[in-house]
Design a protein around this motif. Structure first.
Motif, PDB file in Angstrom:
ATOM      1  N   ALA A   1      37.997 -12.790  -9.286  1.00 45.54           N
ATOM      2  CA  ALA A   1      39.205 -13.408  -9.853  1.00 45.54           C
ATOM      3  C   ALA A   1      38.862 -14.778 -10.448  1.00 45.54           C
ATOM      4  O   ALA A   1      39.329 -15.119 -11.547  1.00 45.54           O
ATOM      5  CB  ALA A   1      40.272 -13.541  -8.778  1.00 45.54           C
ATOM      6  N   ASP A   2      38.050 -15.556  -9.717  1.00 47.42           N
ATOM      7  CA  ASP A   2      37.645 -16.869 -10.234  1.00 47.42           C
ATOM      8  C   ASP A   2      36.802 -16.721 -11.501  1.00 47.42           C
ATOM      9  O   ASP A   2      36.952 -17.503 -12.440  1.00 47.42           O
ATOM     10  CB  ASP A   2      36.861 -17.645  -9.167  1.00 47.42           C
ATOM     11  CG  ASP A   2      37.732 -18.111  -8.010  1.00 47.42           C
ATOM     12  OD1 ASP A   2      38.978 -18.069  -8.156  1.00 47.42           O
ATOM     13  OD2 ASP A   2      37.175 -18.522  -6.974  1.00 47.42           O
ATOM     14  N   SER A   3      35.935 -15.743 -11.524  1.00 47.53           N
ATOM     15  CA  SER A   3      35.105 -15.510 -12.709  1.00 47.53           C
ATOM     16  C   SER A   3      35.957 -15.135 -13.908  1.00 47.53           C
ATOM     17  O   SER A   3      35.718 -15.597 -15.023  1.00 47.53           O
ATOM     18  CB  SER A   3      34.085 -14.403 -12.439  1.00 47.53           C
ATOM     19  OG  SER A   3      33.147 -14.824 -11.483  1.00 47.53           O
TER      20      SER A   3
ATOM     21  N   TYR B   1      37.739 -18.280 -14.990  1.00 48.22           N
ATOM     22  CA  TYR B   1      36.764 -19.164 -15.639  1.00 48.22           C
ATOM     23  C   TYR B   1      36.421 -18.655 -17.038  1.00 48.22           C
ATOM     24  O   TYR B   1      36.351 -19.431 -17.987  1.00 48.22           O
ATOM     25  CB  TYR B   1      35.507 -19.266 -14.776  1.00 48.22           C
ATOM     26  CG  TYR B   1      34.413 -20.097 -15.388  1.00 48.22           C
ATOM     27  CD1 TYR B   1      34.511 -21.477 -15.439  1.00 48.22           C
ATOM     28  CD2 TYR B   1      33.284 -19.493 -15.940  1.00 48.22           C
ATOM     29  CE1 TYR B   1      33.515 -22.253 -16.009  1.00 48.22           C
ATOM     30  CE2 TYR B   1      32.281 -20.250 -16.520  1.00 48.22           C
ATOM     31  CZ  TYR B   1      32.402 -21.626 -16.546  1.00 48.22           C
ATOM     32  OH  TYR B   1      31.420 -22.379 -17.114  1.00 48.22           O
ATOM     33  N   ALA B   2      36.247 -17.337 -17.157  1.00 48.53           N
ATOM     34  CA  ALA B   2      35.941 -16.750 -18.464  1.00 48.53           C
ATOM     35  C   ALA B   2      37.108 -16.965 -19.429  1.00 48.53           C
ATOM     36  O   ALA B   2      36.901 -17.277 -20.611  1.00 48.53           O
ATOM     37  CB  ALA B   2      35.623 -15.267 -18.328  1.00 48.53           C
ATOM     38  N   ALA B   3      38.337 -16.842 -18.942  1.00 49.83           N
ATOM     39  CA  ALA B   3      39.511 -17.057 -19.789  1.00 49.83           C
ATOM     40  C   ALA B   3      39.592 -18.526 -20.222  1.00 49.83           C
ATOM     41  O   ALA B   3      39.885 -18.822 -21.392  1.00 49.83           O
ATOM     42  CB  ALA B   3      40.778 -16.648 -19.050  1.00 49.83           C
ATOM     43  N   GLN B   4      39.333 -19.455 -19.288  1.00 54.33           N
ATOM     44  CA  GLN B   4      39.348 -20.879 -19.631  1.00 54.33           C
ATOM     45  C   GLN B   4      38.241 -21.197 -20.638  1.00 54.33           C
ATOM     46  O   GLN B   4      38.458 -21.939 -21.597  1.00 54.33           O
ATOM     47  CB  GLN B   4      39.160 -21.730 -18.381  1.00 54.33           C
ATOM     48  CG  GLN B   4      40.368 -21.797 -17.484  1.00 54.33           C
ATOM     49  CD  GLN B   4      40.074 -22.582 -16.211  1.00 54.33           C
ATOM     50  OE1 GLN B   4      38.919 -22.788 -15.850  1.00 54.33           O
ATOM     51  NE2 GLN B   4      41.132 -22.993 -15.521  1.00 54.33           N
TER      52      GLN B   4
ATOM     53  N   LEU C   1      36.892 -19.173 -22.781  1.00 56.03           N
ATOM     54  CA  LEU C   1      37.267 -18.589 -24.063  1.00 56.03           C
ATOM     55  C   LEU C   1      38.302 -19.460 -24.777  1.00 56.03           C
ATOM     56  O   LEU C   1      38.197 -19.704 -25.981  1.00 56.03           O
ATOM     57  CB  LEU C   1      37.809 -17.172 -23.855  1.00 56.03           C
ATOM     58  CG  LEU C   1      38.243 -16.432 -25.126  1.00 56.03           C
ATOM     59  CD1 LEU C   1      37.047 -16.223 -26.054  1.00 56.03           C
ATOM     60  CD2 LEU C   1      38.879 -15.106 -24.762  1.00 56.03           C
ATOM     61  N   ALA C   2      39.304 -19.951 -24.017  1.00 55.56           N
ATOM     62  CA  ALA C   2      40.330 -20.807 -24.624  1.00 55.56           C
ATOM     63  C   ALA C   2      39.716 -22.112 -25.148  1.00 55.56           C
ATOM     64  O   ALA C   2      40.033 -22.556 -26.261  1.00 55.56           O
ATOM     65  CB  ALA C   2      41.429 -21.109 -23.603  1.00 55.56           C
ATOM     66  N   ILE C   3      38.826 -22.707 -24.367  1.00 53.79           N
ATOM     67  CA  ILE C   3      38.161 -23.947 -24.795  1.00 53.79           C
ATOM     68  C   ILE C   3      37.292 -23.672 -26.018  1.00 53.79           C
ATOM     69  O   ILE C   3      37.272 -24.451 -26.974  1.00 53.79           O
ATOM     70  CB  ILE C   3      37.333 -24.542 -23.636  1.00 53.79           C
ATOM     71  CG1 ILE C   3      38.257 -25.079 -22.557  1.00 53.79           C
ATOM     72  CG2 ILE C   3      36.404 -25.632 -24.128  1.00 53.79           C
ATOM     73  CD1 ILE C   3      37.550 -25.473 -21.271  1.00 53.79           C
ATOM     74  N   SER C   4      36.583 -22.564 -26.003  1.00 58.40           N
ATOM     75  CA  SER C   4      35.726 -22.199 -27.130  1.00 58.40           C
ATOM     76  C   SER C   4      36.549 -21.985 -28.397  1.00 58.40           C
ATOM     77  O   SER C   4      36.155 -22.418 -29.483  1.00 58.40           O
ATOM     78  CB  SER C   4      34.937 -20.942 -26.786  1.00 58.40           C
ATOM     79  OG  SER C   4      34.196 -20.495 -27.886  1.00 58.40           O
ATOM     80  N   GLN C   5      37.687 -21.323 -28.280  1.00 56.45           N
ATOM     81  CA  GLN C   5      38.546 -21.094 -29.442  1.00 56.45           C
ATOM     82  C   GLN C   5      39.111 -22.418 -29.968  1.00 56.45           C
ATOM     83  O   GLN C   5      39.163 -22.637 -31.179  1.00 56.45           O
ATOM     84  CB  GLN C   5      39.670 -20.130 -29.091  1.00 56.45           C
ATOM     85  CG  GLN C   5      39.193 -18.694 -28.917  1.00 56.45           C
ATOM     86  CD  GLN C   5      40.292 -17.777 -28.412  1.00 56.45           C
ATOM     87  OE1 GLN C   5      41.309 -18.226 -27.912  1.00 56.45           O
ATOM     88  NE2 GLN C   5      40.062 -16.472 -28.533  1.00 56.45           N
ATOM     89  N   ALA C   6      39.530 -23.310 -29.065  1.00 55.62           N
ATOM     90  CA  ALA C   6      40.052 -24.614 -29.494  1.00 55.62           C
ATOM     91  C   ALA C   6      38.956 -25.439 -30.178  1.00 55.62           C
ATOM     92  O   ALA C   6      39.199 -26.084 -31.202  1.00 55.62           O
ATOM     93  CB  ALA C   6      40.615 -25.372 -28.292  1.00 55.62           C
ATOM     94  N   ALA C   7      37.763 -25.395 -29.622  1.00 54.88           N
ATOM     95  CA  ALA C   7      36.644 -26.127 -30.225  1.00 54.88           C
ATOM     96  C   ALA C   7      36.295 -25.541 -31.590  1.00 54.88           C
ATOM     97  O   ALA C   7      35.987 -26.274 -32.535  1.00 54.88           O
ATOM     98  CB  ALA C   7      35.431 -26.086 -29.303  1.00 54.88           C
ATOM     99  N   SER C   8      36.361 -24.238 -31.712  1.00 51.29           N
ATOM    100  CA  SER C   8      36.075 -23.587 -32.990  1.00 51.29           C
ATOM    101  C   SER C   8      37.103 -24.001 -34.046  1.00 51.29           C
ATOM    102  O   SER C   8      36.746 -24.284 -35.193  1.00 51.29           O
ATOM    103  CB  SER C   8      36.083 -22.067 -32.811  1.00 51.29           C
ATOM    104  OG  SER C   8      35.890 -21.422 -34.039  1.00 51.29           O
TER     105      SER C   8
END
Length: 175
Positions: free
Chosen positions: A39-41, A44-47, A49-56
């Motif tokens: 569940a934590d993984s 973490y993967a969702a967070q 991905l969201a950070i990566s999309q915002a940075a992109s």
């Protein structure tokens, strides 16, 4: 047949039961930890991905802004190069006109006087040279005239280049 076997291990049944219960609790704990890790993984993967999309998106916006600024600077540079070329043409035309004028009448030196060309005055209040007999200012030699024309041409080119640099700096700083 099994009754005798169980009877032989009767004192160990309690220990075996405790070990079985401990193994059951240990396995349950390990399974729960594994599920929590999954569940934590996932979170973490969702967070990530969201950070990566915002940075992109931020990177794309910055790249678009940089491209717009680069295009604006290129346009300004092109305009200034055209302006500089026009200034150079005007300076070249002025040099051609000045050369025509210099070869025709020549350049004069208004401060020159011919040595001892006037008569010495006997008046005590005079400068010593009779101004009525002085001649027109002397004409500069062709070499001196060409030197002055070339010097003025070079100065005009430097002034035009400095003006272009000033215009560039003002356009970049926005003033």
């Amino acid at each position: 047949m099994f009754a005798g076997l169980f009877a032989a291990f009767a004192p160990y049944r309690l220990i075996a039961s405790i070990i079985a219960v401990a193994a059951l609790f240990g396995g349950t704990y390990i399974y729960a930890q594994h599920r929590q890790y999954q569940a934590d993984s996932a979170a973490y993967a969702a967070q990530t991905l969201a950070i990566s999309q915002a940075a992109s998106k931020a990177l794309q916006a910055a790249n678009d802004k940089a491209a717009a600024v680069e295009q604006s600077l290129q346009s300004t540079k092109d305009q200034l190069e055209i302006q500089n070329a026009q200034s150079k043409k005007a300076i070249d035309a002025a040099l051609a006109v000045n050369r025509k004028l210099a070869t025709g009448a020549g350049l004069r030196d208004p401060g020159s006087r011919t040595a001892c060309s006037g008569t010495v005055s006997k008046d005590t209040g005079s400068t010593g040279i009779d101004t009525a007999t002085t001649t027109e200012p002397a004409r500069l030699s062709d070499t001196a005239a060409e030197f002055l024309l070339t010097f003025a041409y070079d100065a005009d080119q430097v002034a035009a280049y400095a003006q272009t640099c000033h215009d560039w700096a003002m356009s970049v700083t926005g003033k």
